[in-house]
Design an enzyme around this catalytic site. Structure first.
Site, PDB file in Angstrom:
ATOM      1  N   THR A  55      34.911 -24.638  -7.394  1.00 17.19           N
ATOM      2  CA  THR A  55      36.197 -24.139  -6.878  1.00 17.19           C
ATOM      3  C   THR A  55      36.009 -23.642  -5.450  1.00 17.19           C
ATOM      4  O   THR A  55      35.264 -22.686  -5.213  1.00 17.19           O
ATOM      5  CB  THR A  55      36.704 -23.008  -7.801  1.00 17.19           C
ATOM      6  OG1 THR A  55      36.776 -23.528  -9.126  1.00 17.19           O
ATOM      7  CG2 THR A  55      38.060 -22.509  -7.381  1.00 17.19           C
ATOM      8  N   PHE A  91      39.230 -27.823 -15.123  1.00 14.36           N
ATOM      9  CA  PHE A  91      40.163 -26.844 -15.683  1.00 14.36           C
ATOM     10  C   PHE A  91      39.696 -26.338 -17.049  1.00 14.36           C
ATOM     11  O   PHE A  91      40.492 -25.885 -17.857  1.00 14.36           O
ATOM     12  CB  PHE A  91      41.570 -27.452 -15.798  1.00 14.36           C
ATOM     13  CG  PHE A  91      42.121 -27.884 -14.462  1.00 14.36           C
ATOM     14  CD1 PHE A  91      42.651 -26.955 -13.576  1.00 14.36           C
ATOM     15  CD2 PHE A  91      42.071 -29.214 -14.071  1.00 14.36           C
ATOM     16  CE1 PHE A  91      43.129 -27.340 -12.326  1.00 14.36           C
ATOM     17  CE2 PHE A  91      42.560 -29.610 -12.832  1.00 14.36           C
ATOM     18  CZ  PHE A  91      43.084 -28.677 -11.959  1.00 14.36           C
ATOM     19  N   CYS A 125      36.374 -16.414 -13.511  1.00 17.95           N
ATOM     20  CA  CYS A 125      37.274 -17.301 -12.750  1.00 17.95           C
ATOM     21  C   CYS A 125      38.563 -16.632 -12.283  1.00 17.95           C
ATOM     22  O   CYS A 125      38.826 -16.579 -11.085  1.00 17.95           O
ATOM     23  CB  CYS A 125      37.606 -18.523 -13.591  1.00 17.95           C
ATOM     24  SG  CYS A 125      36.137 -19.440 -14.055  1.00 17.95           S
ATOM     25  N   LYS A 134      38.232 -13.745  -9.670  1.00 21.61           N
ATOM     26  CA  LYS A 134      37.599 -14.272  -8.448  1.00 21.61           C
ATOM     27  C   LYS A 134      38.549 -15.210  -7.702  1.00 21.61           C
ATOM     28  O   LYS A 134      38.682 -15.137  -6.477  1.00 21.61           O
ATOM     29  CB  LYS A 134      36.312 -15.014  -8.826  1.00 21.61           C
ATOM     30  CG  LYS A 134      35.687 -15.802  -7.692  1.00 21.61           C
ATOM     31  CD  LYS A 134      34.382 -16.445  -8.093  1.00 21.61           C
ATOM     32  CE  LYS A 134      34.548 -17.754  -8.821  1.00 21.61           C
ATOM     33  NZ  LYS A 134      34.462 -18.955  -8.018  1.00 21.61           N
TER      34      LYS A 134
HETATM   35  C1  UGA Z   1      40.154 -19.943 -16.845  1.00 25.00           C
HETATM   36  C2  UGA Z   1      41.298 -20.963 -16.983  1.00 25.00           C
HETATM   37  O1  UGA Z   1      42.033 -20.736 -18.204  1.00 25.00           O
HETATM   38  C3  UGA Z   1      40.763 -22.381 -16.986  1.00 25.00           C
HETATM   39  O2  UGA Z   1      41.846 -23.308 -17.005  1.00 25.00           O
HETATM   40  C4  UGA Z   1      39.909 -22.579 -15.730  1.00 25.00           C
HETATM   41  O3  UGA Z   1      39.357 -23.886 -15.689  1.00 25.00           O
HETATM   42  C5  UGA Z   1      38.780 -21.571 -15.721  1.00 25.00           C
HETATM   43  O4  UGA Z   1      39.350 -20.249 -15.704  1.00 25.00           O
HETATM   44  C6  UGA Z   1      37.969 -21.806 -14.470  1.00 25.00           C
HETATM   45  O5  UGA Z   1      38.482 -21.587 -13.376  1.00 25.00           O
HETATM   46  O6  UGA Z   1      36.856 -22.334 -14.575  1.00 25.00           O
HETATM   47  P1  UGA Z   1      38.416 -18.809 -18.554  1.00 25.00           P
HETATM   48  O7  UGA Z   1      37.884 -18.035 -17.388  1.00 25.00           O
HETATM   49  O8  UGA Z   1      37.462 -19.451 -19.502  1.00 25.00           O
HETATM   50  O9  UGA Z   1      39.358 -20.018 -18.042  1.00 25.00           O
HETATM   51  O10 UGA Z   1      39.303 -17.779 -19.356  1.00 25.00           O
HETATM   52  P2  UGA Z   1      40.799 -17.741 -19.927  1.00 25.00           P
HETATM   53  O11 UGA Z   1      40.842 -18.364 -21.269  1.00 25.00           O
HETATM   54  O12 UGA Z   1      41.723 -18.257 -18.892  1.00 25.00           O
HETATM   55  O13 UGA Z   1      41.031 -16.166 -20.098  1.00 25.00           O
HETATM   56  C7  UGA Z   1      40.992 -15.306 -18.945  1.00 25.00           C
HETATM   57  C8  UGA Z   1      41.305 -13.868 -19.301  1.00 25.00           C
HETATM   58  O14 UGA Z   1      42.700 -13.692 -19.552  1.00 25.00           O
HETATM   59  C9  UGA Z   1      40.592 -13.322 -20.535  1.00 25.00           C
HETATM   60  O15 UGA Z   1      40.094 -12.045 -20.215  1.00 25.00           O
HETATM   61  C10 UGA Z   1      41.699 -13.251 -21.593  1.00 25.00           C
HETATM   62  O16 UGA Z   1      41.459 -12.240 -22.529  1.00 25.00           O
HETATM   63  C11 UGA Z   1      42.913 -12.922 -20.734  1.00 25.00           C
HETATM   64  N1  UGA Z   1      44.213 -13.350 -21.319  1.00 25.00           N
HETATM   65  C12 UGA Z   1      44.442 -14.659 -21.559  1.00 25.00           C
HETATM   66  C13 UGA Z   1      45.185 -12.399 -21.590  1.00 25.00           C
HETATM   67  O17 UGA Z   1      45.004 -11.179 -21.358  1.00 25.00           O
HETATM   68  N2  UGA Z   1      46.407 -12.818 -22.086  1.00 25.00           N
HETATM   69  C14 UGA Z   1      46.656 -14.111 -22.338  1.00 25.00           C
HETATM   70  O18 UGA Z   1      47.788 -14.414 -22.790  1.00 25.00           O
HETATM   71  C15 UGA Z   1      45.656 -15.055 -22.079  1.00 25.00           C
END
Ligand code: UGA
Length: 453
Positions: free
Chosen positions: A123, A156, A277, A280
């Site tokens: 990224t 993604f 992710c 950042k």
């Molecule tokens: C995120 C994106 O979802 C991916 O699409 C992306 O490819 C990735 O970053 C990246 O840039 O590599 P990720 O970091 O694995 O993926 O985590 P998420 O599943 O997006 O969750 C992020 C945070 O949001 C977590 O702390 C989760 O608990 C929180 N969250 C998620 C909420 O508080 N509410 C929600 O409804 C969903």
């Protein structure tokens, strides 16, 4: 096709094992000799479901290997994916690993004669590939772009779902220097049936950031509405968000069926977003905005709302218990989200710090993390417990900070009996279906908090 993947973190190794499963010949390159050795021995250097099976399948098919010798890998391949880290720096992101990789790829290209495509998966802020990466490649290869191909191909995938997300993508975004470069990536992805989105290098870079910035915005939005619900009797943020999700613009019908809105649909209020992710990337975009003299007040607010979540949860604990000094609080969930052992930017760690500052005695439980706090870089005053019984015994309150679905399956009647007082603060709204024993005080996010309920 013969493909080099530089960087064997989440993105690089997922790319490598999945492309090997598609029949390509993959060489992983990493600067860490122990990482190279562990991959060649079939050991995944981090926790990711399905990755160990995919890695051993790649190794035993002879279609995947790892090396520390970037030059050797490049000369025998047609495509190189750059998947190195771009960590947060004081002003934006640190591009030094990208610069090094591009320089080394350029130098290796000097020893090749065929057409080679370099694709950036890391990224990076808009313009990085077109300037820094291109310049390094041109300078060190002695060729100009066009003689080699250049693409941006953002990833993604979500931690915990990396293999599924890679193998079943919503779309494949290909930023291309020219059509010829993009065509080569079309070949790489020929086994995939999803839409291919061809665009400019800078669009592709911005698409990745925009995607994560929207997800972060949705989460902060749901947390803001949750605060309103907490001040409004007879409202519940979960109900509001469930109904919101049924709008066809948010949940379109697929083959006559609507995907049921669930906990991971990004309008789930809670303790805020973390991980390597979302925080950042939003900060990198804000830094880019400052550099371009473009104010981004919405994204500023997204981060401010997120930063305030931890303090809000600590205050809820104070509201429930009074002074926290000497109180035993059990933090349930340490990772930034369920399905991973990743602690990076985890809201749980900030909440723990605030509880300790208020004099609380903190115990922690996470299904995937049972070693010592020191080895995890967590404050040594926290005791990590191997079982929920041990974690909750004699506790004054339990605070849920990660949405592990299994928490809802526990025998809460028994666990509440073990606690000094059954106070449950559900910072992720995962325990709402639990039938609580009488006298339990269960507080969740986005509903009026009533003492004694
Ligand atoms: C995120 C994106 O979802 C991916 O699409 C992306 O490819 C990735 O970053 C990246 O840039 O590599 P990720 O970091 O694995 O993926 O985590 P998420 O599943 O997006 O969750 C992020 C945070 O949001 C977590 O702390 C989760 O608990 C929180 N969250 C998620 C909420 O508080 N509410 C929600 O409804 C969903």
């Amino acid at each position: 096709m013969r493909i080099t993947v530089i960087g064997s973190g989440y993105v690089g190794l997922s790319t490598a094992v999945c492309l090997a499963a598609c029949g390509h010949q993959i060489v992983c390159v990493d600067v860490l000799p122990e990482r190279v050795a562990s991959i060649n021995q079939g050991q995944v250097p981090f926790y990711e479901p399905r990755m160990p099976e995919m890695l051993s399948a790649g190794l035993s098919s002879g279609r995947l290997r790892a090396t520390g010798d970037l030059g050797e890998a490049i000369v025998s391949s047609e495509v190189t994916f750059i998947c190195v880290g771009t960590p947060q720096a004081e002003h934006g992101i640190d591009l030094s690993a990208i610069a090094t990789a591009a320089r080394q790829v350029g130098a290796a290209l000097r020893h090749t004669s065929g057409y080679h495509v370099v694709a950036v998966k890391s990224t990076v802020i808009p313009g990085t590939t077109d300037t820094l990466v291109r310049q390094m490649l041109e300078r060190h290869s002695g060729r100009t772009v066009g003689q080699f191909g250049l693409c941006v191909n953002p990833e993604f995938l979500r931690e915990g779902w990396a293999i599924d997300d890679f193998m079943h993508p919503d779309r494949i975004v290909i930023g291309q220097w020219d059509e010829k470069s993009g065509q080569v990536l079309t070949e790489v992805y020929r086994a995939f049936e999803c839409p291919m989105f061809f665009t400019t290098l800078r669009n592709a870079e911005l698409i990745k950031y925009t995607s994560n910035a929207l997800l972060a915005t949705l989460i902060s939005f749901s947390n803001e509405i949750a605060a309103l619900c907490e001040a409004t009797p007879d409202t519940d943020v979960r109900e509001v968000m469930r109904a919101l999700h049924l709008d066809h613009r948010l949940s379109p019908l697929v083959n006559g069926k609507r995907i049921r809105p669930g906990i991971l649909n990004f309008l789930w209020a809670g303790s805020g977003f973390g991980g390597s992710c979302l925080p950042k990337d939003v900060n990198a975009l804000r830094a880019y905005g400052r550099e371009q003299h473009v104010p981004l007040p919405l994204l500023d607010a997204v981060m401010t709302i997120n930063a305030n979540r931890a303090a809000y949860l600590e205050q809820l604990a104070e509201k429930a218990l009074g002074s926290l000094s000497g109180r035993r609080i059990t933090v349930l969930g340490l990772a930034f989200k369920p399905g991973t052992d990743d602690l990076r930017e985890s809201p749980a760690l900030t909440i723990i710090r605030l509880l300790l500052d208020k004099g609380a005695q903190v115990r922690g439980f996470d299904p995937l993390l049972t070693t010592t706090p020191r080895s995890l870089n967590i404050d040594a005053r926290v005791s990590l417990c191997a079982t929920p019984e041990y974690a909750l015994r004699e506790a004054d309150a339990a605070l849920v900070t990660t949405a592990w679905p299994e928490f809802a399956q526990w025998d809460w009647a028994q666990l509440c009996r073990l606690m000094r007082q059954p106070v449950i603060i559900d910072g992720r709204n995962v325990l709402s279906e639990v039938v609580w024993p009488p006298a339990t005080r269960y507080w969740s996010i986005g509903r009026v908090v009533e003492n004694g309920t």
